[in-house]
Design a protein around this motif. Structure first.
Motif, PDB file in Angstrom:
ATOM      1  N   GLY A 104       2.399   8.162  -7.586  1.00  0.00           N
ATOM      2  CA  GLY A 104       1.063   8.316  -7.641  1.00  0.00           C
ATOM      3  C   GLY A 104       0.513   7.315  -6.654  1.00  0.00           C
ATOM      4  O   GLY A 104       0.739   7.156  -5.440  1.00  0.00           O
ATOM      5  N   ASN A 105      -0.437   6.677  -7.229  1.00  0.00           N
ATOM      6  CA  ASN A 105      -0.758   5.332  -6.600  1.00  0.00           C
ATOM      7  C   ASN A 105      -0.147   4.044  -7.058  1.00  0.00           C
ATOM      8  O   ASN A 105      -0.908   3.004  -6.576  1.00  0.00           O
ATOM      9  N   VAL A 106       0.515   4.169  -7.737  1.00  0.00           N
ATOM     10  CA  VAL A 106       1.140   2.930  -8.475  1.00  0.00           C
ATOM     11  C   VAL A 106       2.724   2.654  -7.957  1.00  0.00           C
ATOM     12  O   VAL A 106       3.443   3.648  -7.897  1.00  0.00           O
ATOM     13  N   MET A 107       2.831   1.511  -7.416  1.00  0.00           N
ATOM     14  CA  MET A 107       4.079   1.139  -6.966  1.00  0.00           C
ATOM     15  C   MET A 107       5.145   0.661  -7.946  1.00  0.00           C
ATOM     16  O   MET A 107       4.567  -0.058  -9.008  1.00  0.00           O
ATOM     17  N   THR A 126       5.193  -2.969 -11.979  1.00  0.00           N
ATOM     18  CA  THR A 126       4.173  -1.958 -11.542  1.00  0.00           C
ATOM     19  C   THR A 126       3.067  -2.939 -10.900  1.00  0.00           C
ATOM     20  O   THR A 126       2.754  -3.707 -11.272  1.00  0.00           O
ATOM     21  N   TRP A 127       2.381  -2.207  -9.736  1.00  0.00           N
ATOM     22  CA  TRP A 127       1.596  -2.588  -8.938  1.00  0.00           C
ATOM     23  C   TRP A 127       0.572  -1.715  -8.662  1.00  0.00           C
ATOM     24  O   TRP A 127       0.803  -0.391  -8.179  1.00  0.00           O
ATOM     25  N   THR A 128      -0.758  -1.608  -9.288  1.00  0.00           N
ATOM     26  CA  THR A 128      -1.864  -0.867  -9.242  1.00  0.00           C
ATOM     27  C   THR A 128      -2.897  -1.118  -8.489  1.00  0.00           C
ATOM     28  O   THR A 128      -3.721  -2.143  -8.974  1.00  0.00           O
ATOM     29  N   PRO A 129      -3.285  -0.357  -7.260  1.00  0.00           N
ATOM     30  CA  PRO A 129      -4.377  -0.769  -6.682  1.00  0.00           C
ATOM     31  C   PRO A 129      -5.700  -0.186  -7.502  1.00  0.00           C
ATOM     32  O   PRO A 129      -5.578   0.975  -7.847  1.00  0.00           O
TER      33      PRO A 129
END
Length: 162
Positions: A104-107, A126-129
């Protein structure tokens, strides 16, 4: 190994450089910047500077906490395997290798290592913008047959430009 060195020498001698043009190389660009990192309760945890190098192929991270903890990582999209790879090292002797992809938009990058007692651990970061330009990083770990435990939860806020 000799074959690799011959190819590398030819590429360098001919002026050929790698091109990281595929859009997958841009998937982690939301993390680039000079960040102040805060704990969930709003306390300053440290500073993290994320840059790109080598024709925008490699993401470099350099983290320093307010307590003196330091570490850095190199990350790259492996076009042959279609996944991200990150290698983290720090001033405690930790070597952590993670791999994964944008979900999705999460690395989401995962890996495994061992604690100081030799026990196997699974790792997931996890990295979430966020819509406001911040990024939330959550690092979880778990031993075999255990529940995930959060060992780092940081909100990245870009440093104000002077």
């Amino acid at each position: 190994m000799k074959w690799f060195l011959v190819v590398l020498s030819c590429l360098c001698a001919c002026g050929v450089s790698a091109k990281c043009d595929d859009k997958a190389y841009r998937e982690f660009d939301f993390w680039l910047g000079d960040w102040q990192v805060y704990t969930p309760d709003g306390k300053l945890a440290g500073r993290n500077i994320i840059t790109v190098d080598y024709n925008h192929c490699v993401i470099k991270e350099r983290y320093t906490s307010v307590s003196g903890y330091q570490g850095e990582s190199l990350g790259i999209y492996d076009i042959t395997r279609k996944l991200w790879h990150q290698t983290w090292v720090d001033n405690t002797g930790l070597l952590l290798q993670l791999e994964g992809n944008l979900q999705g938009n999460v690395m989401v990058l995962t890996g495994s290592d061992f604690d100081k007692a030799g026990n196997y651990l699974e790792e997931r970061i996890t990295w979430t913008p966020n819509a406001d330009g911040t990024v939330r990083q959550v690092w979880k770990t778990k031993a075999l047959d255990q529940k995930w435990q959060v060992i780092f939860d940081g909100l990245y806020v870009k440093k104000a430009e002077k």
